[in-house]
Design a protein around this motif. Structure first.
Motif, short mmCIF file in Angstrom:
data_model
loop_
_atom_site.label_atom_id
_atom_site.label_comp_id
_atom_site.label_asym_id
_atom_site.label_seq_id
_atom_site.Cartn_x
_atom_site.Cartn_y
_atom_site.Cartn_z
N ALA A 2 0.83 -1.19 0.00
CA ALA A 2 0.00 0.00 0.00
C ALA A 2 0.87 1.25 0.00
O ALA A 2 2.01 1.24 0.44
CB ALA A 2 -0.92 0.00 1.22
N GLY A 3 0.32 2.34 -0.51
CA GLY A 3 1.04 3.60 -0.57
C GLY A 3 1.48 4.09 0.79
O GLY A 3 2.54 4.68 0.94
N ARG A 4 0.68 3.81 1.79
CA ARG A 4 1.01 4.24 3.15
C ARG A 4 2.27 3.53 3.67
O ARG A 4 3.13 4.15 4.27
CB ARG A 4 -0.19 3.94 4.04
CG ARG A 4 -0.08 4.42 5.43
CD ARG A 4 -1.34 4.06 6.17
NE ARG A 4 -1.47 4.81 7.37
CZ ARG A 4 -2.47 4.70 8.20
NH1 ARG A 4 -3.44 3.86 7.93
NH2 ARG A 4 -2.52 5.41 9.29
N GLU A 5 2.36 2.23 3.41
CA GLU A 5 3.53 1.47 3.84
C GLU A 5 4.78 1.91 3.07
O GLU A 5 5.87 1.98 3.62
CB GLU A 5 3.29 -0.03 3.63
CG GLU A 5 2.21 -0.58 4.54
CD GLU A 5 1.74 -1.94 4.09
OE1 GLU A 5 1.75 -2.20 2.87
OE2 GLU A 5 1.37 -2.74 4.95
N LEU A 6 4.60 2.20 1.79
CA LEU A 6 5.72 2.66 0.97
C LEU A 6 6.23 4.01 1.47
O LEU A 6 7.44 4.23 1.56
CB LEU A 6 5.27 2.75 -0.48
CG LEU A 6 6.36 2.89 -1.52
CD1 LEU A 6 7.36 1.74 -1.45
CD2 LEU A 6 5.76 2.93 -2.92
N ARG A 7 5.32 4.91 1.81
CA ARG A 7 5.73 6.21 2.36
C ARG A 7 6.45 6.03 3.69
O ARG A 7 7.43 6.73 3.97
CB ARG A 7 4.51 7.12 2.53
CG ARG A 7 4.06 7.76 1.25
CD ARG A 7 3.03 8.84 1.48
NE ARG A 7 1.81 8.37 2.12
CZ ARG A 7 0.80 7.79 1.50
NH1 ARG A 7 0.84 7.62 0.21
NH2 ARG A 7 -0.27 7.40 2.15
#
Length: 144
Positions: A2-7
């Motif tokens: 997910a984008g949140r984990e990547l950030r």
């Protein structure tokens, strides 16, 4: 991923770069020239890693040269960083093994997160295989 984990991974990588820069700065000789020389290594390593993450290689000759260049920059940065961070550990009364551990924690952690990001990037940037179109069914016309 997910984008949140990547950030979160990118933020963690940035924090480790900042810690490495600070340790290199503090471990250098206490002159402005020596400290200025100590700063670029982790920043250049970070820039090289980011370029590989944002622009994935295509497997051609230039991509391989770029990957080898990143490895060379990483080894040079590790050498310089080991010297500066080791000096910082020595100033903090760490023995030789603890100095090595300090370098591994700071720069090794940065490398692990960078490699994780590289793996995630490669996993998400690979084009999915398209199903092969089936040939049109042949139409047989029966004589009446």
């Amino acid at each position: 991923m997910a984008g949140r984990e990547l950030r979160a991974l990118r933020l963690w990588l940035a924090a480790q770069v900042i810690a490495s820069v600070a340790a290199n700065w503090l471990g250098a000789e206490p002159t402005w020239q020596a400290r200025l020389v100590a700063l670029p290594a982790p920043l250049i390593l970070f820039g090289s890693i980011e370029s590989m993450l944002r622009i994935p290689g295509t497997g051609d000759f230039l991509s391989r040269v770029r990957a080898l260049g990143t490895v060379a920059v990483g080894l040079a940065a590790a050498f310089l960083s080991f010297r500066h961070i080791g000096a910082l550990g020595a100033a903090g009364d760490l023995n030789a093994e603890e100095q090595i551990a300090l370098v591994l924690v700071l720069d090794g952690g940065m490398l692990v997160v960078a490699l994780t990001l590289l793996m995630v990037n490669r996993k998400t940037s690979r084009p999915r295989r398209k199903a092969r179109p089936q040939p049109p069914a042949s139409t047989v016309i029966e004589p009446a």
